[in-house]
Design an enzyme around this catalytic site. Structure first.
Site, PDB file in Angstrom:
ATOM      1  CB  THR A 185      -7.141 -35.372   6.633  1.00 37.75           C
ATOM      2  OG1 THR A 185      -8.440 -35.031   7.138  1.00 37.75           O
ATOM      3  CG2 THR A 185      -6.378 -36.175   7.662  1.00 37.75           C
ATOM      4  CE  LYS A 186     -12.627 -32.058   6.196  1.00 37.52           C
ATOM      5  NZ  LYS A 186     -12.347 -32.983   7.309  1.00 37.52           N
TER       6      LYS A 186
END
Length: 370
Positions: A185-186
């Site tokens: 998700t980064k």
């Protein structure tokens, strides 16, 4: 309309051919551990951070832990950080056998308040971990002045802030070391776990590379206790494709953040406080986080209308049961505790369609107009 918190599908379609080609090359080479893809990513991320060295590791949590150990943090030491962060920050300190010491946040940025750090320093303090929360750097110039005065290491937790900068200085450039997470998700996300340490200190580079391979150098000879924490070659192959797009991804996030801010300030500014971007700071908006009235009710209303939102973070570190032995209590860090009750993050990703943003904004306005 349904709006999820994050959608990585469209991004993948745009890079699919190159990702699959890179993965096929790794599979064909049969070199899966610390190969050329890891070396390339280490070099590129270090260069972007204005650092001389990059050390790929298994995940962002290990990156903090290993950086602390490489900086000499050990049992009996104290490490100052913020209680308003993901658990990995405090957990890494504890895993290094040191004591987490918390300092309240600046309410404007959610980052550690540098003007509260000095009063927390003792003769046991070894390091400071500023967390660059949501994609905006903490006040590193002020933090480094304090660190230099007291001869402390500074490990920047930049898990959410890759590519950010402040007053012309890149994240990672000023601290003793900085750590990144490549969780999917980064802003620069792998298709699994991954992390990296960057540093301008050759001794940190050397020790981190020893620690990540069970503390051995040469192989099978162990002078320190290390871990098996290496960035996977397959994940590095994916990240090398994504890295070329990181700047454009960050710009797209800023554009969407600016639109949220413009619309919400115009329509519900009496109920909603949009993110503060400090002058001279380059925010990369890992999250778009508001302070709002009736936060929990708003979250439920959005969910009822098929809009995802997240609370980062509902319980501060100083009130987590695992840290109860540290002796902190409710009321010790009022700004942090207030933020846990007001902060809410809206859907944010580089390809977020305008019509979905408009729907999110429409429902926030509808909630407060009631």
């Amino acid at each position: 309309m349904k709006v999820q918190m994050l959608d990585l599908g469209e991004q993948y379609q745009g890079i699919k051919e190159e990702v699959l080609q890179n993965l096929d090359e790794v599979m064909s080479s049969s070199r899966f551990i610390l190969g050329d893809n890891v070396k390339k990513l280490e070099a590129d991320v270090a260069k972007m951070s204005n650092c001389d060295f990059g050390i790929g590791v298994g995940n962002g949590s290990d990156a903090i832990h290993i950086a602390l150990q490489a900086a000499g943090v050990e049992e009996g030491h104290e490490v100052i950080t913020t209680p308003f962060t993901f658990f990995a920050t405090g957990g890494a300190i504890a895993r290094a056998n040191a004591k987490p010491v918390f300092v309240d946040i600046d309410p404007e940025t959610f980052n550690i308040d540098p003007y509260k750090i000095e009063e927390a320093i003792t003769d046991k303090t070894k390091a400071i971990i500023p967390v660059h929360l949501y994609g905006q750097m903490a006040d590193m110039e002020a933090i480094m002045k304090i660190a230099e005065k007291h001869n402390l290491a500074v490990v920047e937790d930049a898990a959410q802030a890759i590519g950010s900068s402040a007053n012309g200085k890149q994240v990672g450039e000023l601290g003793t070391a900085a750590t990144y997470s490549f969780f999917p998700t980064k802003n620069l996300g792998a298709y699994g776990d991954g992390g990296m340490i960057v540093t301008n200190h050759s001794e940190i580079d050397e020790m981190s590379k020893i620690i990540r391979v069970h503390g051995s150098k040469p192989k099978y000879y162990h002078k320190v206790l290390g871990y098996n924490s290496r960035l996977d070659e397959l994940q590095a192959a994916v990240l090398n494709v994504k890295f070329k797009h990181l700047e454009s991804y960050s710009e797209a996030r800023r554009e969407r953040a600016a639109y949220y801010t413009e619309q919400l300030n115009a329509k519900v500014s009496e109920y909603v406080k949009t993110p503060t971007i400090k002058e001279g700071y380059h925010h990369v908006f890992h999250q778009y986080t508001l302070r709002v009235e009736k936060r929990d009710e708003l979250k439920q209303f959005l969910a009822d209308n098929d809009i995802a939102s997240m609370i980062y973070y509902p319980v501060p570190l100083h009130l987590q049961p695992v840290f109860e032995h540290l002796g902190y209590k409710e009321g010790d860090f009022p700004e942090t505790e207030k933020a846990t009750k007001e902060a809410i993050s809206l859907p944010m990703w580089p390809e977020l369609p305008r019509e979905k943003q408009d729907y999110v904004i429409e429902k926030i306005v509808e909630f407060y107009n009631k």
